[in-house]
Write an enzyme that holds these catalytic residues in place. Structure first.
Site, PDB file in Angstrom:
ATOM      1  N   SER A 184       0.827  -1.210   0.000  1.00  0.00           N
ATOM      2  CA  SER A 184       0.000   0.000   0.000  1.00  0.00           C
ATOM      3  C   SER A 184       0.862   1.262   0.000  1.00  0.00           C
ATOM      4  O   SER A 184       0.350   2.366  -0.170  1.00  0.00           O
ATOM      5  CB  SER A 184      -0.930   0.001   1.219  1.00  0.00           C
ATOM      6  OG  SER A 184      -0.165   0.079   2.405  1.00  0.00           O
ATOM      7  N   CYS A 185       2.164   1.095   0.219  1.00  0.00           N
ATOM      8  CA  CYS A 185       3.082   2.243   0.175  1.00  0.00           C
ATOM      9  C   CYS A 185       3.119   2.828  -1.239  1.00  0.00           C
ATOM     10  O   CYS A 185       2.743   2.153  -2.193  1.00  0.00           O
ATOM     11  CB  CYS A 185       4.500   1.812   0.516  1.00  0.00           C
ATOM     12  SG  CYS A 185       4.702   1.122   2.159  1.00  0.00           S
ATOM     13  N   VAL A 186       3.594   4.067  -1.368  1.00  0.00           N
ATOM     14  CA  VAL A 186       3.864   4.588  -2.705  1.00  0.00           C
ATOM     15  C   VAL A 186       5.355   4.848  -2.851  1.00  0.00           C
ATOM     16  O   VAL A 186       6.011   5.266  -1.906  1.00  0.00           O
ATOM     17  CB  VAL A 186       3.116   5.906  -3.051  1.00  0.00           C
ATOM     18  CG1 VAL A 186       1.665   5.648  -3.291  1.00  0.00           C
ATOM     19  CG2 VAL A 186       3.343   6.965  -2.013  1.00  0.00           C
ATOM     20  N   SER A 195       7.251   5.874   0.582  1.00  0.00           N
ATOM     21  CA  SER A 195       6.436   6.431   1.659  1.00  0.00           C
ATOM     22  C   SER A 195       5.346   5.456   2.089  1.00  0.00           C
ATOM     23  O   SER A 195       4.704   4.822   1.258  1.00  0.00           O
ATOM     24  CB  SER A 195       5.779   7.738   1.200  1.00  0.00           C
ATOM     25  OG  SER A 195       6.750   8.612   0.677  1.00  0.00           O
ATOM     26  N   GLY A 215       0.624   1.843  -4.000  1.00  0.00           N
ATOM     27  CA  GLY A 215      -0.732   2.201  -3.588  1.00  0.00           C
ATOM     28  C   GLY A 215      -1.749   1.098  -3.797  1.00  0.00           C
ATOM     29  O   GLY A 215      -2.920   1.359  -4.044  1.00  0.00           O
TER      30      GLY A 215
END
Lengths: 161, 212
Positions: A20-22, A39, A91
């Protein structure tokens, strides 16, 4: 995770197992400087801001602060803000629970992407390409020699971005 | 809120004991389900920065089957079960009676459903033992399933905790079988507020005070 790195050729940058991080990949083709920030979250909660302000790790950890921080780090390596373009990876919504989704609820991945896009726009950086959303984890390899970005995932074929 | 850095070793021992009770019960339940002896390693209790992922099953890109639960009740939190890719075939063979073709890159609905059910039994048995031991109510959500890189699964679970706290309490237990290459890794991540609730419940049960 929650880190940022910059590199010039012949070094390369990579990021593994993005859920789910970008991952924000910035590139200045003129100076051949590449920057990568991984992030976890869209923005820092007011309660978590340290008394002395956010340190480097904190700035990369949040998608909204990562953009400005990464650009500044790249400028130290000779990049010029006006030439920098951006690519965005990650994401994903890794887990979905059975049953109807809460009305209007955004997944963490979607919120991360939105924060990153908004921050890019606020810094006047062009979003060149994006490989985002879905439900699969990703890994990337980023080459400062030509700005090419390879996106791999566990079950699909690799793709150049 | 409790500073996780100030967790004393007595408290870590107490949490390890909680994990042992849960894992022991879960191992018994799974052992009955798939008909093999299950070994449980000594649980590991650690406090990590949310960005420092543990990678017990190989590198960050190692593909695992992840079964994820949100935990509700008196001590909310999360539980993630990871089955190594080598384990998927043998587990499915034991549960469904047929060997899946080669290393499973993709799983059919029935196969994913079987693994979710295994997760359900493991998670419920674990939580039941904890709930009895601490005299509290703990309820799991329905399971969510994903077959993907271990780092992408774990980082997603930890990121959800990270919005509220820069650190996470991680209780890990590994289950394995003799003779078959089955390894299941369990991560229990209590919410920061649940830590106090759990330690308090233990103190009441044992008469030991954890004022740290």
């Amino acid at each position: 995770m929650a880190e940022s790195m910059c590199a010039k050729p012949p070094d390369k940058l990579a990021c593994f197992g993005i859920g789910s991080c970008v991952c924000l990949a910035l590139y200045d083709p003129g100076a051949k400087v590449a920057g990568l920030a991984h992030s976890m979250l869209p923005t820092i909660a007011a309660a978590l801001v340290p008394p002395g302000g956010m340190g480097p790790a904190d700035q990369a950890k949040y998608a909204d602060s990562a953009v400005g921080f990464l650009v500044a780090s790249m400028e130290k390596l000779g990049a010029s803000r006006g030439r920098i373009t951006a690519k965005l990876v990650g994401g994903a919504a890794m887990f979905s629970f059975a049953g109807p989704r809460t009305e209007g609820a955004e997944s963490l991945g979607e919120r991360n992407l939105r924060a990153a896009r908004e921050s890019l726009a606020a810094h006047g950086l062009a979003l060149q390409a994006e490989e985002s959303g879905g439900s699969a984890g990703r890994s990337i390899e980023f080459d400062p020699a030509d700005g090419s970005l390879l996106v791999r995932s566990a079950l699909a074929d690799p793709r150049w971005l | 809120m409790r500073d996780l850095n100030k967790l004393v070793s007595l408290e870590k021992d107490a949490l390890r004991e909680i994990a042992n009770v849960g894992a022991g019960n879960a191992a018994t339940a799974v052992s009955q389900l798939i008909g093999t002896v299950i070994q449980v390693d000594v649980p590991k209790v650690s406090i990590i920065r949310v960005q420092d992922l543990p990678l017990p099953l190989g590198g960050p890109e190692t593909v695992v089957a992840g079964i994820y639960f949100k935990l509700f009740g008196d001590a909310p939190g999360k539980m993630l079960l990871c089955l190594s890719q080598d384990s998927i075939g043998p587990v499915l063979e034991l549960m469904l009676g047929e060997k899946p073709a080669q290393a499973p890159a993709r799983l059919s609905d029935i196969q994913a459903s079987a693994l979710k059910e295994l997760g359900n039994i493991l998670c419920s048995a674990y939580l039941n033992a904890l709930a009895r031991f601490m005299d509290m109510q703990l309820l799991p959500s329905v399971p969510a399933f994903a077959l993907d890189m271990v780092s992408s699964l774990l980082s997603t679970v930890l990121a959800e905790s990270a919005e509220l706290h820069p650190q996470a309490l991680l209780i890990e237990t590994q289950f394995s079988t003799v003779g078959r290459p089955i390894t299941i890794h369990l991560f229990l991540i209590p919410e920061a507020g649940s830590l106090n609730t759990m330690l308090q419940a233990l103190a009441e049960q044992s008469g030991v005070s954890f004022d740290g």
